[in-house]
Design a protein around this motif. Structure first.
Motif, PDB file in Angstrom:
ATOM      1  N   GLN A  61      -5.769   3.851  -1.780  1.00 41.43           N
ATOM      2  CA  GLN A  61      -4.999   3.451  -0.602  1.00 41.43           C
ATOM      3  C   GLN A  61      -4.591   1.984  -0.674  1.00 41.43           C
ATOM      4  O   GLN A  61      -3.576   1.581  -0.106  1.00 41.43           O
ATOM      5  CB  GLN A  61      -5.816   3.714   0.665  1.00 41.43           C
ATOM      6  CG  GLN A  61      -5.039   3.551   1.963  1.00 41.43           C
ATOM      7  CD  GLN A  61      -5.876   3.911   3.173  1.00 41.43           C
ATOM      8  OE1 GLN A  61      -7.106   3.822   3.140  1.00 41.43           O
ATOM      9  NE2 GLN A  61      -5.220   4.332   4.248  1.00 41.43           N
ATOM     10  N   SER A  62      -5.359   1.184  -1.395  1.00 44.55           N
ATOM     11  CA  SER A  62      -5.049  -0.236  -1.541  1.00 44.55           C
ATOM     12  C   SER A  62      -3.887  -0.486  -2.494  1.00 44.55           C
ATOM     13  O   SER A  62      -3.410  -1.612  -2.616  1.00 44.55           O
ATOM     14  CB  SER A  62      -6.285  -0.981  -2.046  1.00 44.55           C
ATOM     15  OG  SER A  62      -6.650  -0.507  -3.340  1.00 44.55           O
ATOM     16  N   ASP A  78       0.841  -1.196   0.000  1.00 45.02           N
ATOM     17  CA  ASP A  78       0.000   0.000   0.000  1.00 45.02           C
ATOM     18  C   ASP A  78       0.879   1.251   0.000  1.00 45.02           C
ATOM     19  O   ASP A  78       1.914   1.302   0.673  1.00 45.02           O
ATOM     20  CB  ASP A  78      -0.908   0.022   1.231  1.00 45.02           C
ATOM     21  CG  ASP A  78      -1.854  -1.172   1.268  1.00 45.02           C
ATOM     22  OD1 ASP A  78      -2.024  -1.811   0.207  1.00 45.02           O
ATOM     23  OD2 ASP A  78      -2.404  -1.460   2.347  1.00 45.02           O
TER      24      ASP A  78
END
Length: 255
Positions: free
Chosen positions: A239-240, A200
């Motif tokens: 964000q992943s 991430d």
């Protein structure tokens, strides 16, 4: 029937007169109508039509080329982000002995025609850094340097990417604390850093990383020269770690 001859000077108003004393025979030569050619007006109409068609084709080709170059630029930016991810997770060796350094991409309001790939080596491992400290402290083998922000002169500059073809980063935005902030609204910089072992990204805005209120999404808009109203291409970073490139309109996850 006996053949007869014609003399070039034996011409009457109705045709040719044979040299013998036989009955006068007239031969009429008539040009077909279709051999008369085009008039000037007809030629001008045809030329005008051809000029209009040529202009339309050239304009369409130019527009297609600009769109294609813009799309390729969006993909190039996405590939640069993936390169930073690969370097960061793989802990690519850095000249100078720094280990476990993250790698990131830095975008800046003052340089909309370029961006940089950097190794986040400054400052050294610290509890206040964006990665914190492992149980073994700052000297532990897995301690990570950096503050997830590019600092010119302190961090290692790996490469500067030039967009070229007059294409610029029209805008970049960061999402944190439930709101978007963008370059057009005063945002000065955007940093996206990848560091092992987490795929991430660590995203920072305005030259600072905030643990309590981290940036959870980011996006960029690229535009062709002389096209303030588009077309645009959008690159979004979640964000992943998911990266979307070459969207023709704002993705739902991006401002």
């Amino acid at each position: 029937m006996e053949p007869f001859r014609f003399h070039r000077d034996s011409v009457t108003a109705g045709g040719f007169t044979p040299l013998d004393n036989g009955p006068e025979r007239a031969i009429h030569i008539q040009c077909p109508h279709y051999l008369t050619g085009f008039t000037l007006v007809e030629l001008m109409v045809v030329i005008s039509i051809m000029a209009v068609i040529t202009a339309i084709v050239l304009t369409s080709q130019s527009s297609f080329n600009k769109t294609l170059v813009l799309a390729n630029t969006a993909y190039d930016i996405a590939l640069s982000l993936r390169s930073a991810e690969t370097y960061g997770i793989g802990s690519r060796a850095i000249t100078g002995g720094a280990v476990n350094a993250g790698y990131g991409i830095h975008f800046e309001r003052g340089n909309t025609g370029s961006y940089v790939l950097f190794a986040d080596i400054s400052p050294g491992p610290a509890a206040s850094g964006c990665h914190g400290l492992p149980a073994g402290g700052a000297t532990a083998p897995d301690a990570q340097p950096g503050n997830c922000v590019y600092t010119s002169g302190s961090d290692a500059l790996v490469r500067t990417y030039m967009l070229g073809n007059g294409i610029t980063i029209k805008d970049f935005c960061a999402y944190s604390s439930g709101a978007w902030s963008c370059m057009r609204g005063g945002l000065s910089s955007l940093d996206i850093v990848f560091a092992r072992p987490n795929p991430d990204p660590f995203m920072s805005k305005d030259g600072a990383y905030s643990r309590p209120f981290p940036v959870t999404a980011a996006c960029l808009t690229v535009a062709s020269p002389g096209a303030p109203d588009g077309p645009f291409r959008f690159i979004s970073i979640a964000q992943s770690g998911a990266i979307t490139a070459n969207a023709a309109s704002d993705p739902s996850s991006c401002h």
